[in-house]
Design an enzyme around this catalytic site. Structure first.
Site, PDB file in Angstrom:
ATOM      1  N   LYS A 240       0.843  -1.199   0.000  1.00  0.00           N
ATOM      2  CA  LYS A 240       0.000   0.000   0.000  1.00  0.00           C
ATOM      3  C   LYS A 240       0.878   1.249   0.000  1.00  0.00           C
ATOM      4  O   LYS A 240       1.719   1.429   0.883  1.00  0.00           O
ATOM      5  CB  LYS A 240      -0.894  -0.026   1.239  1.00  0.00           C
ATOM      6  CG  LYS A 240      -1.719   1.237   1.468  1.00  0.00           C
ATOM      7  CD  LYS A 240      -2.496   1.142   2.786  1.00  0.00           C
ATOM      8  CE  LYS A 240      -3.152   2.451   3.179  1.00  0.00           C
ATOM      9  NZ  LYS A 240      -3.821   2.372   4.495  1.00  0.00           N
ATOM     10  N   LYS A 252     -10.845  11.829   8.563  1.00  0.00           N
ATOM     11  CA  LYS A 252     -10.329  11.367   9.847  1.00  0.00           C
ATOM     12  C   LYS A 252     -10.408  12.476  10.890  1.00  0.00           C
ATOM     13  O   LYS A 252     -10.436  13.664  10.543  1.00  0.00           O
ATOM     14  CB  LYS A 252      -8.853  10.958   9.698  1.00  0.00           C
ATOM     15  CG  LYS A 252      -8.581   9.733   8.876  1.00  0.00           C
ATOM     16  CD  LYS A 252      -7.084   9.495   8.787  1.00  0.00           C
ATOM     17  CE  LYS A 252      -6.766   8.240   7.993  1.00  0.00           C
ATOM     18  NZ  LYS A 252      -7.187   7.014   8.697  1.00  0.00           N
ATOM     19  N   ASP A 263       1.487   6.228   6.047  1.00  0.00           N
ATOM     20  CA  ASP A 263       0.466   5.283   5.590  1.00  0.00           C
ATOM     21  C   ASP A 263       0.915   4.504   4.364  1.00  0.00           C
ATOM     22  O   ASP A 263       0.183   3.650   3.882  1.00  0.00           O
ATOM     23  CB  ASP A 263      -0.844   6.022   5.298  1.00  0.00           C
ATOM     24  CG  ASP A 263      -2.070   5.131   5.468  1.00  0.00           C
ATOM     25  OD1 ASP A 263      -1.985   4.154   6.230  1.00  0.00           O
ATOM     26  OD2 ASP A 263      -3.100   5.405   4.828  1.00  0.00           O
ATOM     27  N   ASP A 322     -12.378   6.357   3.801  1.00  0.00           N
ATOM     28  CA  ASP A 322     -11.173   6.169   4.612  1.00  0.00           C
ATOM     29  C   ASP A 322     -10.673   4.730   4.569  1.00  0.00           C
ATOM     30  O   ASP A 322      -9.622   4.427   5.107  1.00  0.00           O
ATOM     31  CB  ASP A 322     -11.443   6.591   6.057  1.00  0.00           C
ATOM     32  CG  ASP A 322     -10.171   6.708   6.876  1.00  0.00           C
ATOM     33  OD1 ASP A 322      -9.104   6.940   6.270  1.00  0.00           O
ATOM     34  OD2 ASP A 322     -10.224   6.566   8.113  1.00  0.00           O
ATOM     35  N   GLU A 324      -9.383   3.304   2.051  1.00  0.00           N
ATOM     36  CA  GLU A 324      -8.828   3.466   0.707  1.00  0.00           C
ATOM     37  C   GLU A 324      -7.741   2.447   0.379  1.00  0.00           C
ATOM     38  O   GLU A 324      -7.507   2.123  -0.781  1.00  0.00           O
ATOM     39  CB  GLU A 324      -8.269   4.890   0.551  1.00  0.00           C
ATOM     40  CG  GLU A 324      -6.887   5.135   1.101  1.00  0.00           C
ATOM     41  CD  GLU A 324      -6.757   4.945   2.603  1.00  0.00           C
ATOM     42  OE1 GLU A 324      -5.673   4.558   3.061  1.00  0.00           O
ATOM     43  OE2 GLU A 324      -7.743   5.190   3.333  1.00  0.00           O
ATOM     44  N   ARG A 326      -7.507  -0.787   0.786  1.00  0.00           N
ATOM     45  CA  ARG A 326      -7.983  -2.006   0.109  1.00  0.00           C
ATOM     46  C   ARG A 326      -8.396  -1.728  -1.326  1.00  0.00           C
ATOM     47  O   ARG A 326      -8.367  -2.625  -2.165  1.00  0.00           O
ATOM     48  CB  ARG A 326      -9.117  -2.634   0.918  1.00  0.00           C
ATOM     49  CG  ARG A 326     -10.393  -1.829   0.971  1.00  0.00           C
ATOM     50  CD  ARG A 326     -11.300  -2.263   2.118  1.00  0.00           C
ATOM     51  NE  ARG A 326     -10.778  -1.849   3.413  1.00  0.00           N
ATOM     52  CZ  ARG A 326     -11.361  -2.131   4.571  1.00  0.00           C
ATOM     53  NH1 ARG A 326     -12.492  -2.815   4.597  1.00  0.00           N
ATOM     54  NH2 ARG A 326     -10.836  -1.726   5.710  1.00  0.00           N
TER      55      ARG A 326
END
Length: 472
Positions: A240, A252, A263, A322, A324, A326
């Site tokens: 990711k 968020k 992230d 949020d 995102e 996956r």
């Protein structure tokens, strides 16, 4: 970048004029060189570093001699040998029972314990530049040298993962992440890189990546790294690469959002693992895929209720923008299965807050229907100091992934980490597959063992070790 790490060598002789480091086990029990030292205040606790000013000798606690204790000791030593009077080098006098596993753990700790990432105009504090591990067993020097070299390679992969994840997001956009990785790959023989832009993604139908990246002025990218030794099975690692995550329209909370620069830690782990595999010349084929995007809020951002078409044609009903990670992983996994036809597919991501609740902040979640593969991943992690716990893919939640208006729904009800894995499983096809959720251990607010505050680099070492396992 990458951050320079402490160098480590193995030899059978100590050097004149170089500070010696005597190892102390619990008890305390002193190793070679400690005959004349005062042990009154020593406990031997792992990481207890003491300078004996009268002799210039250091003592270093190694606890009970577990691998965790050795990592802690190596890291603590490098931290102690820092500051205004930091020596350029030191000799660590190993005990006779120090084997290859112990050296690997100690070197990992020493190489990573002094890691520092700070954007500043000030000079970095002085730090010891190298260590010599002095073994009393001359016949064992070659074995320990090999162990030290491997540990340093794994530490280098971890440090680069930290560097990429720690880089602020005003610098690190999708283009920066993909092109930086490509430039690093150009320097490694046998490793090639291709960066695809938003036009290519649209032509090929990467709807998940485009949807997530659609709200940002800085468009998405797909990074593909390829290492092919000409032999062995074909592994595909998917990471990711969300370079910043506001949560999109499902925004968020402000508290903690600044941490979303990390992230893309899963993508960073994949990039670093591919570089390490290629440098080590493992007899295997490995492809790394990193879908890179920013999840932002704007008039062009994707919405809850949208239906997105992924690469290969499958559709997903969006329920929470949020979730995102996956969405971009689904595209990359579908591309891997359809076009690359791997023997093994592993995705790694800071995917769900649910895994922090389930396993805390030091253990990664491991999902796979394949018990043999689960054992291989967990064993690989154990050998390199990364802990995994296998989670169930509960059959009673499989139907929850189905959508009434699309093939799948993005956020099925139920336990969040498990339902996210069940969604990703839809895109793995018939390929052997494992999903690694590193939302907990990818970041740390505390110093422990070889870990420092910030991005930890978790996952990179496991991927390298897993590749080596499948190359045997």
């Amino acid at each position: 970048m990458p951050t320079k790490l402490v160098d480590v060598e193995v030899a059978t002789t100590a050097r004149r004029g170089v500070p010696p480091v005597v190892l102390v086990g619990t008890g305390p029990a002193l190793g070679p060189g400690g005959d004349d030292l005062d042990t009154a205040d020593l406990t031997g606790k792992a990481g207890e570093a003491v300078r004996h000013r009268s002799s210039g000798t250091w003592t270093l606690g190694v606890g009970t001699g577990s691998l965790s204790d050795y990592r802690t000791a190596g890291a603590a030593l490098v931290r102690a040998l820092s500051g205004d009077d930091a020596p350029k080098t030191a000799d660590v006098l190993l005990t006779a029972d120090f084997d290859a596993d112990g050296v690997r753990a100690f070197v990992l700790g020493a190489a990573l314990g002094g890691y520092r990432f700070k954007v500043t105009g000030e000079d970095a504090p002085a730090r010891v530049g190298s260590l010599r591990l002095v073994t009393p067993d001359q016949g064992f020097e070659e074995v320990l040298t090999s162990a030290a070299l491997k540990a340093h390679a794994l530490a280098t992969a971890t440090a680069l993962t930290r560097d990429l994840a720690n880089t602020p997001s005003n610098v690190k956009d999708p283009r920066w992440l993909a092109t930086t990785a490509a430039r690093l790959a150009e320097k490694v023989p046998g490793l090639s890189a291709v960066v695809r832009d938003e036009k290519w993604l649209a032509q090929q139908g990467f709807g998940g990546v485009l949807a997530v990246g659609g709200g940002s002025a800085r468009p998405p990218r797909l990074l593909e790294l390829t290492y092919d030794s000409g032999q062995g099975p074909h592994l595909v690692f998917v990471g990711k690469g969300i370079t910043f995550d506001t949560g999109g329209i499902s925004v968020k909370p402000a508290d903690g959002m600044h941490l979303m620069r990390t992230d893309m830690a899963g993508g960073a782990a994949v990039i670093s693992a591919l570089l390490a595999v290629a440098r080590r010349g493992l007899p295997i084929r490995v492809t790394g895929l990193v879908p890179c995007a920013e999840n932002h809020i704007s008039g062009s951002a994707y919405r809850p209720g949208d239906v997105v078409r992924h690469y290969g044609g499958a559709t997903t009903e969006v329920q929470n923008t949020d979730a995102e990670g996956r969405m971009v992983l689904a595209d990359a996994m579908a591309y891997a299965v359809r076009d690359l036809k791997p023997d093994l597919l592993v995705d790694v991501a800071t995917l769900t807050g649910a895994m922090k609740v389930s396993l805390g902040l030091r253990t990664g979640g491991l999902f796979t229907p394949d018990a043999t593969l689960a054992r291989a991943v967990a064993d690989a992690g154990e050998r390199v100091g990364e802990r995994w716990w296998r989670m169930p893919l509960l059959e009673e939640h499989v139907e929850a992934v189905d959508s009434e208006i699309a093939d799948y729904r993005q956020c099925p009800p139920g336990p969040g980490g498990i339902t996210a894995a069940l969604f990703l499983q839809k895109f793995a096809g018939d390929v052997r597959w494992a999903h690694l959720d590193i939302a907990g251990p990818a970041r740390s607010e505390k110093v422990y063992e070889e870990v420092v505050a910030g991005a930890t680099g978790f996952g990179a070492r496991t991927l390298v070790e897993l590749a080596e396992t499948f190359s045997r």
